[in-house]
Design an enzyme around this catalytic site. Structure first.
Site, PDB file in Angstrom:
ATOM      1  N   ASP A   9       0.891  -1.168   0.000  1.00 16.29           N
ATOM      2  CA  ASP A   9       0.000   0.000   0.000  1.00 16.29           C
ATOM      3  C   ASP A   9       0.925   1.214   0.000  1.00 16.29           C
ATOM      4  OD1 ASP A   9      -1.650   2.130   0.589  1.00 16.29           O
ATOM      5  OD2 ASP A   9      -2.363   1.335   2.509  1.00 16.29           O
ATOM      6  N   LYS A  70       2.866  11.160  -3.401  1.00 13.68           N
ATOM      7  CA  LYS A  70       1.813  10.481  -4.169  1.00 13.68           C
ATOM      8  C   LYS A  70       0.918  11.481  -4.894  1.00 13.68           C
ATOM      9  CE  LYS A  70      -1.768   7.008  -3.379  1.00 13.68           C
ATOM     10  NZ  LYS A  70      -2.257   6.058  -2.366  1.00 13.68           N
ATOM     11  N   GLU A 147      -7.282   0.599  -4.402  1.00 11.82           N
ATOM     12  CA  GLU A 147      -7.266   0.488  -2.930  1.00 11.82           C
ATOM     13  C   GLU A 147      -8.588  -0.050  -2.361  1.00 11.82           C
ATOM     14  OE1 GLU A 147      -6.033   4.431  -1.961  1.00 11.82           O
ATOM     15  OE2 GLU A 147      -4.011   4.052  -2.691  1.00 11.82           O
ATOM     16  N   ASP A 169     -12.738   5.655   2.972  1.00  8.75           N
ATOM     17  CA  ASP A 169     -11.295   5.709   3.215  1.00  8.75           C
ATOM     18  C   ASP A 169     -10.869   7.142   3.523  1.00  8.75           C
ATOM     19  OD1 ASP A 169      -8.537   5.751   3.090  1.00  8.75           O
ATOM     20  OD2 ASP A 169      -8.383   4.599   1.241  1.00  8.75           O
TER      21      ASP A 169
END
Ligand code: AMP
Length: 577
Positions: A9, A70, A147, A169
């Site tokens: 992850d 990211k 994800e 999330d």
């Protein structure tokens, strides 16, 4: 030895790596922790830092440190770090390389392949950049998966029935909500929505604002331009925020934070959960709106969803779980660590690719809800035995949770704490597994704060402590085998309650009338118990009020029953406390 494929992850704030061994997924620690902060930096002497060490220097040396890379993946940019510039892929590769090394050390063999997760909304360019980062780290990317899909796989590794799953999330800096359709062969993200700039960091910022204002007001100095002080405040606020997920208050103590006119300024401040929840409520509203947009995008409504899964550290905030439950009518699942379930799902996908059998993830959870009772609204009416759950069913154990309560009368010197196991909003319909009294509370007006803490360990031993906040006066109880011992008694109690219901409720009774009858019956039993130890005066009052309830029930007069029940419950509460 067969080639092991690891699951990664690669997160905005943190990254994790996992693997399936002997059919079970397991997390691999990096530098002694399951989580590697996704931060890369150069120390003073140009040593490369990846993870916690880089994170530690971020506030002080932002020009030598890169966080949240990211967000830049897929962009054609160069990011400065020290004297040189790097592409986002290069920086991500340094994080991947550290995770790969940790896996090689833990597994004792070279690792060449990985499954890496990306957000569902990642474009093709962002996915390609992720693959390239893998190549730079000498990892062949066996597959890129979404994800939310990984989270669904972590919870439903051995799924049989097709299911619609909502994955909520909320990480440090990003929020995504996705609707995933899980079936035997295909796992598909039906719709996704979110905000790339919303997360736990925004919650921290609200507390930082509060602390800064407090310092300005009390010390007459603005810390905003003092970098080391702001770094300390930010860190302390994040720690306090995490404390507030489990406790009603959190203290911030920072000594020698600043100097004013040559004198040190210390920070000492207590934060309050209810106040904090108000501060972040608008953010939660925004996430719920996004949730409805995602549902709409998938062509579904809340009732089509079978599971809500929580991913990302910030979902440990209790008000998020409460708001989702209110809004969608389904208790979100949180038995897996929300920081680790995406990596776990990636490892499961990796194992499937390499042809391994995978069984579900084992987590120790409590099978019951434990809580206490208090005066609070039940079905819109104040009621003395409203069940206040502290440890919810399916919470991973060990766990400790605290809640603040307040005395209801001026000069109230005694309280009785009842401990229940069960799921019913009316505590009297749950199983009482213990109780204790605290005597000698301060002689102060109503609103004296009592903090009650429930700690449940892996052996099912429940410790309950209640503490008068202003003096520290406390009392506690230990209940052995809280998760097993009461099953039989609970069954019997439930049978009795059902029997009472059929006796008291005539066929034309509405469900709420039966509820009234049930409540009345339970109160009458309670009153009868109290009569045994009450003094003559109280006993007479109890007898009269019980008669009143019985008469009203017999007359079938709902309004009179309600009134009589309220009077009796007030007296019982008064006598018990
Ligand atoms: P992630 O990006 O998923 O690792 O999530 C990181 C965010 O979760 C940060 O903002 C953390 O402060 C936050 N977080 C971690 N633990 C908790 C907790 N117990 N309660 C509230 N927020 C938390």
């Amino acid at each position: 030895m067969s080639d092991i494929i690891i699951g990664i992850d690669l997160g905005t704030t943190n990254s994790e790596v996992a693997v399936v061994q002997d059919g079970r997924p397991r997390l691999i620690e990096v530098d002694g922790a399951p989580i590697l902060p996704s931060v890369v930096g150069l120390a003073d002497d140009d040593t490369l830092l990846v993870g916690q060490a880089a994170r530690n220097q971020y506030a002080l040396y932002p020009e030598r440190t890169i966080a949240s890379v990211k967000r830049r993946m897929g962009e054609d940019v160069r990011l400065p770090m020290g004297e040189r510039e790097y592409t986002p892929q290069e920086i991500s590769a340094l994080i991947l390389r550290r995770l790969k090394q940790a896996a090689e050390e833990a597994l004792g063999q070279p690792i060449t392949q990985a499954v890496i997760t990306v957000p569902a909304y990642f474009s093709d360019a962002q996915r390609q950049a992720t693959r390239e980062a893998g190549r730079l780290a000498e990892l062949d990317v066996a597959r890129i998966i979404n994800e939310p899909t990984a989270a669904a796989l972590a919870y439903e590794a051995d799924h049989k029935e097709p299911k619609n799953i909502l994955v909520y999330d909320l990480g440090g800096g990003t929020f995504d909500v996705s609707v995933v359709r899980l079936s035997q062969d295909v796992t598909e993200v039906l719709a996704s929505h979110g905000n790339n700039h919303l997360g736990g960091d925004d919650f921290d910022a609200k507390l930082v604002e509060q602390v800064t204002a407090h310092i300005k007001e009390h010390a007459g100095i603005d810390p905003s331009d003092n970098r080391p002080a702001m770094a300390r405040i930010t860190r302390a606020c994040e720690t306090a925020k995490i404390t507030l997920s489990d406790a009603p208050f959190a203290r911030i103590e920072e000594e020698y934070l600043l100097e004013k006119d040559g004198e040190p300024v210390h920070l000492s401040l207590e934060l309050d959960r209810a106040d904090y929840e108000n501060k972040i409520a608008a953010y939660l509203d925004e996430t719920l709106e996004a949730t409805h947009i995602a549902l709409k995008g998938a062509g579904l409504t809340a009732t089509d969803i079978q599971e809500i899964l929580l991913v990302g550290g910030a979902t440990r905030t209790p008000s998020i779980q409460q708001r989702l439950e209110q809004e969608l009518g389904l208790q979100p699942r949180s038995e897996m660590d929300p920081d680790l379930c995406v990596a776990t799902g990636a490892a499961i996908q990796a194992a499937v690719i390499s042809g391994q059998q995978v069984s579900g993830v084992l987590v120790d959870v409590t099978p019951y809800t434990f809580g206490t009772s208090a005066w609070a609204d039940l079905e819109g009416e104040p009621y003395p035995y409203t069940f206040i759950p502290l440890i919810r069913k399916n919470t991973p154990i060990p766990v400790t949770k605290s809640e603040a309560f307040a005395t209801t009368h001026d000069g109230q010197r005694i309280i009785t704490v009842h401990i229940y196991q069960g799921e019913d909003p009316d505590a009297l319909n749950n199983t009482e597994i213990g109780s204790f009294r605290i005597e000698g509370l301060s002689d102060v007006p109503a609103g004296n704060v009592i903090v009650t803490t429930f700690s449940l360990d892996v052996n099912g031993i429940l410790h309950v402590t209640s503490r008068e906040k202003r003096t520290g006066l406390e009392k506690q109880i230990t209940i052995d085998n809280a998760t097993a011992r009461f099953e039989k008694e609970e069954l019997e109690a439930a049978r009795e309650r059902l029997a009472a219901l059929t006796v008291d409720a005539s066929p034309e009774d509405t469900p709420s009338a039966s509820h009234e009858a049930l409540q009345a019956q339970t109160l009458i039993e309670k009153a009868e118990q109290l009569m045994e130890s009450a003094n003559a005066e109280d006993k007479e009052d109890l007898v009269n009020l019980v008669e009143g309830v019985r008469d009203a029930l017999a007359a079938g007069d709902a309004a009179a029953t309600e009134q009589a029940v309220a009077e009796l419950s007030d007296l019982i509460y008064y006598l018990e406390s």
